[in-house]
Design an enzyme around this catalytic site. Structure first.
Site, short mmCIF file in Angstrom:
data_model
loop_
_atom_site.label_atom_id
_atom_site.label_comp_id
_atom_site.label_asym_id
_atom_site.label_seq_id
_atom_site.Cartn_x
_atom_site.Cartn_y
_atom_site.Cartn_z
N ARG A 100 52.63 -36.01 22.03
CA ARG A 100 51.22 -36.01 22.43
C ARG A 100 50.38 -35.87 21.18
O ARG A 100 50.89 -35.66 20.09
CB ARG A 100 50.89 -34.93 23.48
CG ARG A 100 51.66 -33.66 23.46
CD ARG A 100 51.22 -32.55 22.52
NE ARG A 100 49.84 -32.49 22.22
CZ ARG A 100 49.36 -32.18 21.04
NH1 ARG A 100 50.19 -31.91 20.03
NH2 ARG A 100 48.08 -32.12 20.80
N GLY A 101 49.04 -36.04 21.37
CA GLY A 101 48.16 -36.10 20.21
C GLY A 101 47.94 -37.58 19.89
O GLY A 101 48.92 -38.35 19.82
N ALA A 102 46.67 -37.98 19.72
CA ALA A 102 46.35 -39.41 19.63
C ALA A 102 47.15 -40.17 18.55
O ALA A 102 47.77 -41.19 18.85
CB ALA A 102 44.84 -39.56 19.41
N ARG A 138 49.10 -43.59 28.69
CA ARG A 138 47.96 -42.65 28.67
C ARG A 138 46.70 -43.45 28.31
O ARG A 138 46.72 -44.20 27.33
CB ARG A 138 48.19 -41.51 27.67
CG ARG A 138 49.33 -40.58 28.08
CD ARG A 138 49.36 -39.30 27.26
NE ARG A 138 48.35 -38.36 27.69
CZ ARG A 138 48.03 -37.25 27.02
NH1 ARG A 138 48.62 -36.99 25.87
NH2 ARG A 138 47.12 -36.43 27.48
N GLN A 157 48.41 -26.14 24.55
CA GLN A 157 48.76 -26.72 23.24
C GLN A 157 48.37 -25.78 22.10
O GLN A 157 48.99 -25.78 21.05
CB GLN A 157 48.07 -28.07 23.04
CG GLN A 157 48.61 -29.21 23.89
CD GLN A 157 47.85 -29.36 25.19
OE1 GLN A 157 47.34 -28.39 25.74
NE2 GLN A 157 47.76 -30.57 25.69
N ASP A 176 40.30 -38.01 20.70
CA ASP A 176 41.16 -39.09 21.22
C ASP A 176 40.46 -40.43 21.18
O ASP A 176 41.11 -41.47 21.20
CB ASP A 176 41.60 -38.75 22.64
CG ASP A 176 42.65 -37.66 22.58
OD1 ASP A 176 42.28 -36.50 22.39
OD2 ASP A 176 43.85 -38.00 22.67
N ASN A 208 37.67 -35.61 23.71
CA ASN A 208 38.76 -34.77 23.19
C ASN A 208 39.25 -33.86 24.32
O ASN A 208 38.71 -33.89 25.44
CB ASN A 208 38.28 -33.94 21.99
CG ASN A 208 39.44 -33.24 21.29
OD1 ASN A 208 40.46 -33.87 21.01
ND2 ASN A 208 39.32 -31.96 21.03
N LYS A 209 40.25 -33.07 24.03
CA LYS A 209 40.87 -32.19 25.02
C LYS A 209 39.85 -31.45 25.87
O LYS A 209 38.85 -30.95 25.35
CB LYS A 209 41.79 -31.20 24.29
CG LYS A 209 42.51 -30.18 25.13
CD LYS A 209 43.29 -30.79 26.28
CE LYS A 209 44.25 -31.88 25.88
NZ LYS A 209 44.74 -32.69 27.02
O1 MRU Z 1 46.67 -34.17 25.83
P1 MRU Z 1 46.97 -34.08 24.36
O2 MRU Z 1 47.72 -32.85 23.97
O3 MRU Z 1 47.59 -35.34 23.84
O4 MRU Z 1 45.53 -33.96 23.70
C1 MRU Z 1 45.43 -33.93 22.31
C2 MRU Z 1 44.04 -33.76 21.83
O5 MRU Z 1 43.11 -33.69 22.59
C3 MRU Z 1 43.85 -33.78 20.35
O6 MRU Z 1 42.75 -33.00 20.00
C4 MRU Z 1 43.61 -35.22 19.87
O7 MRU Z 1 44.60 -36.09 20.36
C5 MRU Z 1 43.55 -35.32 18.41
S1 MRU Z 1 45.12 -34.95 17.69
C6 MRU Z 1 45.04 -35.16 16.02
#
Ligand code: MRU
Length: 346
Positions: free
Chosen positions: A44-46, A87, A192, A233, A243-244
Site C-alpha cells: 500500500r502507499g501510492a 485501487r 498505518q 494519493d 490523501n488518507k
Molecule cells: O490506504 P493506503 O495505506 O494505501 O494510503 C496511503 C496514503 O494515504 C499515503 O499517505 C499516500 O499513499 C502517500 S504514500 C507516500
C-alpha cells in the site's frame, strides 16, 4: 530489502498486513496475485502500488503464452485492466501501468517487448528511490531545527519503493542533524500510523510519540505542532489533494491555528488531467475494516451495523501551504505552479 522488488522472476513484497508483529515476504507469480496484494493492502502507499503494478505487468509479459505480438499485447492489456481496477484513488497506479504500456507499444518483437516491460518496471522502481531522496532534501529545507511534526498514515519506505515521501523529508532532516520530534497519528481504521510509521521511526531512531487520531486537534490548538507533513494519493490540477481519510480534518485545524500544512509527493502523484478534488474517485473499502477490530477481547461494534468506510478524503487547496516535490515546492496559485513543476519549469 526494498518494499517492492523483482527477484528470480517473481514480484517480492513486504507483507504490510502483518507488520509490526511479523516480517513476512510475499513472492508473487501472476498479475492476478499482484492485483490481489494491492486490493488487500499487503502492499500500500501510492508509489509502492505503482511499482508493484508495473512489475505485475512485467509478470504478465513473461507468462503470456501468446504466439505472436498481437496476442501478447492483448494479454498485457488484460493484465493492466485487472491491476488498474485494484485501487482507484492513487494515480501512481495508472501512471505506472501507462508508462510500461507506452514503452512496450514501441516494440514489435515479442521477446524484446517482454524484456522492455521488465526494464521499464525496474526503472520506475529505481527512479522512485532517487526521487524520494531528492524530495527529502528539498523538503528538509523547510523543517526548522527542534520542530515537532504531525504526520498522518504511513509515507515511509513501506509506502514507496524505499526511503519515503513525507517521512523521507523527516528522515533527511534527522540525518542532517536537526532535532525533530514526530507526532504519529494512529490512522484508523487500518492503523498505518501505529503499525507502520511507528515501526519505521523506531528502526531509524527518530523520536516520536504515538497519538490517537482524535488527539491531533488538541496538539494543534495548544501550540505543540510546528508543521504538518503528509503524503498524497493524487493531486488535482488546482492543488486539491486526496490523501488518507482524516487528512482534511488535520488541514482545517492546522490552518485555524496557523500551522503550515505540506503534502509531500513525487511528481507522478500530480494529475493535471483531474481538474479538481471533486473529480478524484474516492475508494470505499470493506466494512469489516471498521468493525472487525477486537478490543479487550471483544468486537468493537455490535453485529450487523451499517458502516461507511471511505479510504481517502480531499483537502481543498486553500488549506495547503505548499506541495513539496522532487522538483521543488509548489506554492499558491497551484494551477500555475503545479503545471510549471510537472513541466520542469519552476
Ligand atoms: O490506504 P493506503 O495505506 O494505501 O494510503 C496511503 C496514503 O494515504 C499515503 O499517505 C499516500 O499513499 C502517500 S504514500 C507516500
Amino acid at each position: 530489502m526494498r518494499t517492492v522488488e523483482w527477484s528470480k522472476d517473481k514480484v517480492c513484497l513486504i507483507d504490510q498486513r502483518v507488520l509490526p508483529a511479523e516480517f513476512r515476504v510475499l513472492r508473487l507469480e501472476t498479475p492476478e496475485e499482484v492485483a490481489q496484494a494491492i486490493r488487500g493492502m499487503a502492499v500500500r502507499g501510492a508509489p509502492a502500488i505503482g511499482a508493484a503494478a508495473a512489475f505485475g505487468l512485467a509478470l504478465a509479459a513473461r507468462r503470456s503464452r501468446a504466439a505472436d505480438r498481437a496476442g501478447l499485447w492483448r494479454d498485457l492489456e488484460e493484465a493492466a485492466a485487472i491491476l488498474r481496477a485494484a485501487r482507484p484513488t492513487a494515480v501512481n497506479l495508472a501512471w505506472a501501468l501507462e508508462r510500461v504500456l507506452r514503452r512496450c507499444a514501441a516494440e514489435s518483437d515479442p521477446d524484446a517487448l517482454r524484456a522492455v516491460a521488465l526494464a521499464e518496471a525496474q526503472a520506475i522502481a529505481d527512479e522512485d528511490v532517487e526521487v524520494n531522496r531528492r524530495l527529502g532534501e528539498i523538503g528538509a529545507a523547510i523543517v526548522p531545527d527542534g520542530a515537532t511534526i504531525l504526520h498522518h498514515c504511513n509515507t515511509g519506505a513501506l509506502a514507496t519503493v524505499d526511503y519515503g515521501t513525507a517521512l523521507g523529508v523527516i528522515r533527511t532532516a534527522h540525518e542532517q542533524g536537526k532535532r525533530v520530534h514526530v507526532l504519529v497519528d494512529e490512522t484508523r481504521p487500518l492503523l498505518q500510523g501505529a503499525r507502520l510509521t511507528a515501526w519505521e521511526l523506531q528502526q531509524l531512531g527518530i523520536p516520536f510519540t504515538l497519538i490517537a487520531d482524535n488527539a491531533a486537534g488538541h496538539f494543534l490548538r495548544t501550540g505543540q505542532v510546528d508543521l504538518v507533513l503528509v503524503g498524497a494519493d493524487r493531486v488535482a490540477a488546482n492543488g486539491d489533494v486526496a490523501n488518507k481519510i482524516g487528512t482534511y480534518k488535520l488541514a482545517v485545524v492546522a490552518k485555524e491555528n496557523g500551522v503550515p500544512f505540506y503534502p509531500c509527493v513525487p511528481t507522478s502523484t500530480i494529475d493535471l488531467s483531474t481538474p479538481t478534488g471533486d473529480d478524484i474517485p474516492i475508494e470505499e473499502r470493506p466494512p469489516e475494516e471498521v468493525t472487525d477490530l477486537v478490543f479487550r477481547g471483544m468486537p468493537v461494534a455490535p453485529p450487523g451495523v451499517r458502516v461507511a468506510n471511505p479510504a481517502f478524503d480531499v483537502t481543498p487547496h486553500r488549506y495547503i501551504t505548499g506541495i513539496i516535490t522532487e522538483k521543488g515546492i509548489a506554492y499558491p496559485p497551484f494551477r500555475m505552479s503545479l503545471r510549471r513543476i510537472v513541466e520542469g519549469r519552476l
